[in-house]
Design a protein around this motif. Structure first.
Motif, PDB file in Angstrom:
ATOM      1  N   ALA A  67       3.767   4.034   0.806  1.00  0.00           N
ATOM      2  CA  ALA A  67       3.165   4.147   2.136  1.00  0.00           C
ATOM      3  C   ALA A  67       3.823   3.207   3.140  1.00  0.00           C
ATOM      4  CB  ALA A  67       1.672   3.863   2.067  1.00  0.00           C
ATOM      5  N   THR A  68       4.107   1.978   2.724  1.00  0.00           N
ATOM      6  CA  THR A  68       4.594   0.960   3.655  1.00  0.00           C
ATOM      7  C   THR A  68       6.108   0.823   3.658  1.00  0.00           C
ATOM      8  OG1 THR A  68       4.423  -0.802   2.009  1.00  0.00           O
ATOM      9  CG2 THR A  68       2.481  -0.390   3.405  1.00  0.00           C
ATOM     10  N   HIS A  69       6.762   1.482   2.708  1.00  0.00           N
ATOM     11  CA  HIS A  69       8.215   1.384   2.571  1.00  0.00           C
ATOM     12  C   HIS A  69       8.634  -0.065   2.369  1.00  0.00           C
ATOM     13  CE1 HIS A  69      12.538   1.909   3.611  1.00  0.00           C
ATOM     14  NE2 HIS A  69      12.345   3.039   2.972  1.00  0.00           N
ATOM     15  N   ASN A  70       7.797  -0.829   1.683  1.00  0.00           N
ATOM     16  CA  ASN A  70       8.040  -2.236   1.369  1.00  0.00           C
ATOM     17  C   ASN A  70       7.538  -2.532  -0.024  1.00  0.00           C
ATOM     18  OD1 ASN A  70       9.236  -3.863   3.423  1.00  0.00           O
ATOM     19  ND2 ASN A  70       7.454  -3.418   4.694  1.00  0.00           N
ATOM     20  N   ASP A  71       8.201  -3.471  -0.687  1.00  0.00           N
ATOM     21  CA  ASP A  71       7.680  -3.928  -1.965  1.00  0.00           C
ATOM     22  C   ASP A  71       6.313  -4.565  -1.754  1.00  0.00           C
ATOM     23  OD1 ASP A  71      10.857  -4.950  -3.276  1.00  0.00           O
ATOM     24  OD2 ASP A  71       9.638  -3.245  -3.866  1.00  0.00           O
ATOM     25  N   VAL A  72       5.418  -4.326  -2.672  1.00  0.00           N
ATOM     26  CA  VAL A  72       4.100  -4.939  -2.664  1.00  0.00           C
ATOM     27  C   VAL A  72       4.029  -5.816  -3.904  1.00  0.00           C
ATOM     28  CG1 VAL A  72       1.625  -4.487  -2.816  1.00  0.00           C
ATOM     29  CG2 VAL A  72       3.085  -2.961  -1.487  1.00  0.00           C
ATOM     30  N   TYR A  73       3.587  -7.045  -3.728  1.00  0.00           N
ATOM     31  CA  TYR A  73       3.591  -8.000  -4.830  1.00  0.00           C
ATOM     32  C   TYR A  73       2.175  -8.378  -5.224  1.00  0.00           C
ATOM     33  CZ  TYR A  73       8.416  -8.431  -3.387  1.00  0.00           C
ATOM     34  OH  TYR A  73       9.710  -8.168  -3.057  1.00  0.00           O
ATOM     35  N   LEU A  74       1.949  -8.399  -6.519  1.00  0.00           N
ATOM     36  CA  LEU A  74       0.683  -8.885  -7.046  1.00  0.00           C
ATOM     37  C   LEU A  74       0.780 -10.390  -7.211  1.00  0.00           C
ATOM     38  CD1 LEU A  74       0.049  -6.332  -9.933  1.00  0.00           C
ATOM     39  CD2 LEU A  74      -1.054  -6.383  -7.707  1.00  0.00           C
ATOM     40  N   ARG A 122       9.716 -12.532  -8.868  1.00  0.00           N
ATOM     41  CA  ARG A 122      11.141 -12.816  -8.765  1.00  0.00           C
ATOM     42  C   ARG A 122      11.732 -11.954  -7.667  1.00  0.00           C
ATOM     43  NH1 ARG A 122      12.653 -14.539 -14.538  1.00  0.00           N
ATOM     44  NH2 ARG A 122      10.595 -14.587 -15.431  1.00  0.00           N
ATOM     45  N   ASN A 123      12.828 -12.405  -7.156  1.00  0.00           N
ATOM     46  CA  ASN A 123      13.597 -11.649  -6.167  1.00  0.00           C
ATOM     47  C   ASN A 123      12.797 -11.316  -4.905  1.00  0.00           C
ATOM     48  OD1 ASN A 123      15.719 -11.616  -8.028  1.00  0.00           O
ATOM     49  ND2 ASN A 123      14.938  -9.735  -8.956  1.00  0.00           N
ATOM     50  N   ILE A 124      11.887 -12.183  -4.520  1.00  0.00           N
ATOM     51  CA  ILE A 124      11.158 -11.973  -3.277  1.00  0.00           C
ATOM     52  C   ILE A 124      11.978 -12.594  -2.158  1.00  0.00           C
ATOM     53  CG2 ILE A 124       9.077 -12.484  -1.955  1.00  0.00           C
ATOM     54  CD1 ILE A 124       7.553 -12.571  -4.563  1.00  0.00           C
ATOM     55  N   ASP A 125      12.282 -11.804  -1.158  1.00  0.00           N
ATOM     56  CA  ASP A 125      13.041 -12.290  -0.028  1.00  0.00           C
ATOM     57  C   ASP A 125      12.112 -13.134   0.840  1.00  0.00           C
ATOM     58  OD1 ASP A 125      14.583 -12.770   2.188  1.00  0.00           O
ATOM     59  OD2 ASP A 125      15.068 -10.664   2.556  1.00  0.00           O
ATOM     60  N   PRO A 126      12.393 -14.439   0.974  1.00  0.00           N
ATOM     61  CA  PRO A 126      11.486 -15.284   1.763  1.00  0.00           C
ATOM     62  C   PRO A 126      11.490 -14.928   3.248  1.00  0.00           C
ATOM     63  CG  PRO A 126      13.445 -16.505   1.143  1.00  0.00           C
ATOM     64  CD  PRO A 126      13.526 -15.169   0.442  1.00  0.00           C
ATOM     65  N   LYS A 127      12.467 -14.143   3.688  1.00  0.00           N
ATOM     66  CA  LYS A 127      12.548 -13.776   5.100  1.00  0.00           C
ATOM     67  C   LYS A 127      11.805 -12.489   5.403  1.00  0.00           C
ATOM     68  CE  LYS A 127      17.091 -15.541   4.924  1.00  0.00           C
ATOM     69  NZ  LYS A 127      18.355 -15.031   4.576  1.00  0.00           N
ATOM     70  N   ILE A 128      11.113 -11.928   4.399  1.00  0.00           N
ATOM     71  CA  ILE A 128      10.374 -10.689   4.647  1.00  0.00           C
ATOM     72  C   ILE A 128       9.343 -10.951   5.731  1.00  0.00           C
ATOM     73  CG2 ILE A 128       8.711  -9.051   3.694  1.00  0.00           C
ATOM     74  CD1 ILE A 128      10.106  -9.302   1.030  1.00  0.00           C
ATOM     75  N   LYS A 129       9.370 -10.141   6.737  1.00  0.00           N
ATOM     76  CA  LYS A 129       8.386 -10.291   7.796  1.00  0.00           C
ATOM     77  C   LYS A 129       7.460  -9.085   7.773  1.00  0.00           C
ATOM     78  CE  LYS A 129      11.883  -8.803  10.946  1.00  0.00           C
ATOM     79  NZ  LYS A 129      13.098  -9.028  11.420  1.00  0.00           N
ATOM     80  N   GLY A 130       6.314  -9.251   8.310  1.00  0.00           N
ATOM     81  CA  GLY A 130       5.343  -8.167   8.316  1.00  0.00           C
ATOM     82  C   GLY A 130       5.873  -6.939   9.031  1.00  0.00           C
ATOM     83  N   GLU A 131       5.607  -5.825   8.480  1.00  0.00           N
ATOM     84  CA  GLU A 131       6.021  -4.564   9.085  1.00  0.00           C
ATOM     85  C   GLU A 131       4.915  -4.073  10.006  1.00  0.00           C
ATOM     86  OE1 GLU A 131       8.893  -2.869   8.745  1.00  0.00           O
ATOM     87  OE2 GLU A 131       9.693  -4.481   7.518  1.00  0.00           O
ATOM     88  N   HIS A 132       5.325  -3.379  11.018  1.00  0.00           N
ATOM     89  CA  HIS A 132       4.365  -2.774  11.927  1.00  0.00           C
ATOM     90  C   HIS A 132       3.960  -1.421  11.359  1.00  0.00           C
ATOM     91  CE1 HIS A 132       2.659  -1.108  15.610  1.00  0.00           C
ATOM     92  NE2 HIS A 132       2.481  -2.356  15.950  1.00  0.00           N
ATOM     93  N   PHE A 133       2.733  -1.018  11.569  1.00  0.00           N
ATOM     94  CA  PHE A 133       2.251   0.223  10.959  1.00  0.00           C
ATOM     95  C   PHE A 133       3.025   1.451  11.425  1.00  0.00           C
ATOM     96  CE2 PHE A 133      -0.270   0.180  14.811  1.00  0.00           C
ATOM     97  CZ  PHE A 133      -0.370   1.513  15.148  1.00  0.00           C
ATOM     98  N   LEU A 181       5.225   5.153   6.159  1.00  0.00           N
ATOM     99  CA  LEU A 181       5.287   6.588   5.919  1.00  0.00           C
ATOM    100  C   LEU A 181       3.962   7.226   6.347  1.00  0.00           C
ATOM    101  CD1 LEU A 181       6.811   9.016   4.763  1.00  0.00           C
ATOM    102  CD2 LEU A 181       5.908   8.404   2.510  1.00  0.00           C
ATOM    103  N   PHE A 182       2.869   6.563   6.015  1.00  0.00           N
ATOM    104  CA  PHE A 182       1.542   6.982   6.470  1.00  0.00           C
ATOM    105  C   PHE A 182       0.641   5.761   6.459  1.00  0.00           C
ATOM    106  CE2 PHE A 182       1.876   7.817   1.928  1.00  0.00           C
ATOM    107  CZ  PHE A 182       0.775   7.158   1.415  1.00  0.00           C
ATOM    108  N   SER A 183      -0.393   5.803   7.262  1.00  0.00           N
ATOM    109  CA  SER A 183      -1.360   4.710   7.307  1.00  0.00           C
ATOM    110  C   SER A 183      -2.687   5.207   6.742  1.00  0.00           C
ATOM    111  CB  SER A 183      -1.555   4.226   8.748  1.00  0.00           C
ATOM    112  OG  SER A 183      -2.208   5.223   9.509  1.00  0.00           O
ATOM    113  N   TYR A 184      -3.558   4.274   6.430  1.00  0.00           N
ATOM    114  CA  TYR A 184      -4.874   4.656   5.922  1.00  0.00           C
ATOM    115  C   TYR A 184      -5.622   5.506   6.944  1.00  0.00           C
ATOM    116  CZ  TYR A 184      -9.621   4.631   4.297  1.00  0.00           C
ATOM    117  OH  TYR A 184     -10.865   5.036   3.904  1.00  0.00           O
ATOM    118  N   THR A 185      -5.498   5.181   8.206  1.00  0.00           N
ATOM    119  CA  THR A 185      -6.178   5.939   9.254  1.00  0.00           C
ATOM    120  C   THR A 185      -5.807   7.418   9.193  1.00  0.00           C
ATOM    121  OG1 THR A 185      -6.160   3.982  10.648  1.00  0.00           O
ATOM    122  CG2 THR A 185      -6.595   6.079  11.729  1.00  0.00           C
TER     123      THR A 185
END
Length: 194
Positions: free
Chosen positions: A73-80, A110-121, A125-129
């Motif tokens: 949905a977000t086109h981003n890695d999601v980390y637990l 591992r391999n988390i890019d510290p420069k990852i910035k929040g993505e705008h909705f 690909l789709f939002s919850y709304t």
């Protein structure tokens, strides 16, 4: 005197299948050290509950597959960061009541890019709304067809993980994954080139 009004998103409860239900709850925090700079951060908590005696591995598979849904949905890695498990087998008794113990699992990422910035909705690909009216049905289909869609999801997830570059080979892998998905889902594949 400026004022900020904020309303928490409502909890999202859903049924995954006949024995597992889920719920997403939200927490927020404010950082307002400077009047000019106010930062709001969200944390989503995902809970799965099984009415049967599902194994830890089975419950974790629900979490991991939901993680793939959010990544798509977000086109981003999601980390637990952590997982809390509760079971009727592990509890403390006090004053005639049972209090379930927490079994906590923490993940070292591992391999988390510290420069990852929040993505705008708008980049999602789709939002919850957009899917809120059909969310439960979509989630049920997502889990029902998990084995069918897993190969293409793995390829897409790999391409999302390497967002700094997208090579010709990765493009070809995604196209081949889509073709494989099409062959699995559609019985009539005679029109595809061999």
């Amino acid at each position: 005197n400026d004022q900020i009004n904020y309303e928490y998103p409502g909890n999202i409860a859903f049924q995954v299948d006949e024995s597992v239900s889920g719920e997403i709850t939200f927490q927020a925090g404010f950082n307002h050290a400077l009047v000019e700079d106010i930062k709001l951060s969200h944390k989503a908590l995902l809970k799965f509950k099984s009415s049967s005696n599902a194994s830890i591995e089975k419950l974790l598979s629900y979490v991991w597959h939901f993680q793939k849904f959010i990544t798509l949905a977000t086109h981003n890695d999601v980390y637990l960061k952590s997982v809390v498990l509760k079971s009727d087998e592990y509890y403390q008794a006090a004053n005639g009541k049972r209090y379930l113990d927490d079994l906590k699992l923490y993940y070292q990422q591992r391999n988390i890019d510290p420069k990852i910035k929040g993505e705008h909705f708008h980049t999602f690909l789709f939002s919850y709304t957009e899917i809120s009216d059909d969310f439960q049905s979509i989630i049920q289909q997502w889990y029902r067809h998990k084995d069918t869609i897993s190969p293409i999801l793995d390829i897409l997830h790999e391409s999302f993980s390497n967002t700094s570059r997208f090579t010709e080979n990765e493009f070809i892998n995604v196209v081949q994954g889509l073709e494989g998905f099409h062959r699995r889902v559609r019985q009539n594949t005679g029109g595809l080139k061999e």
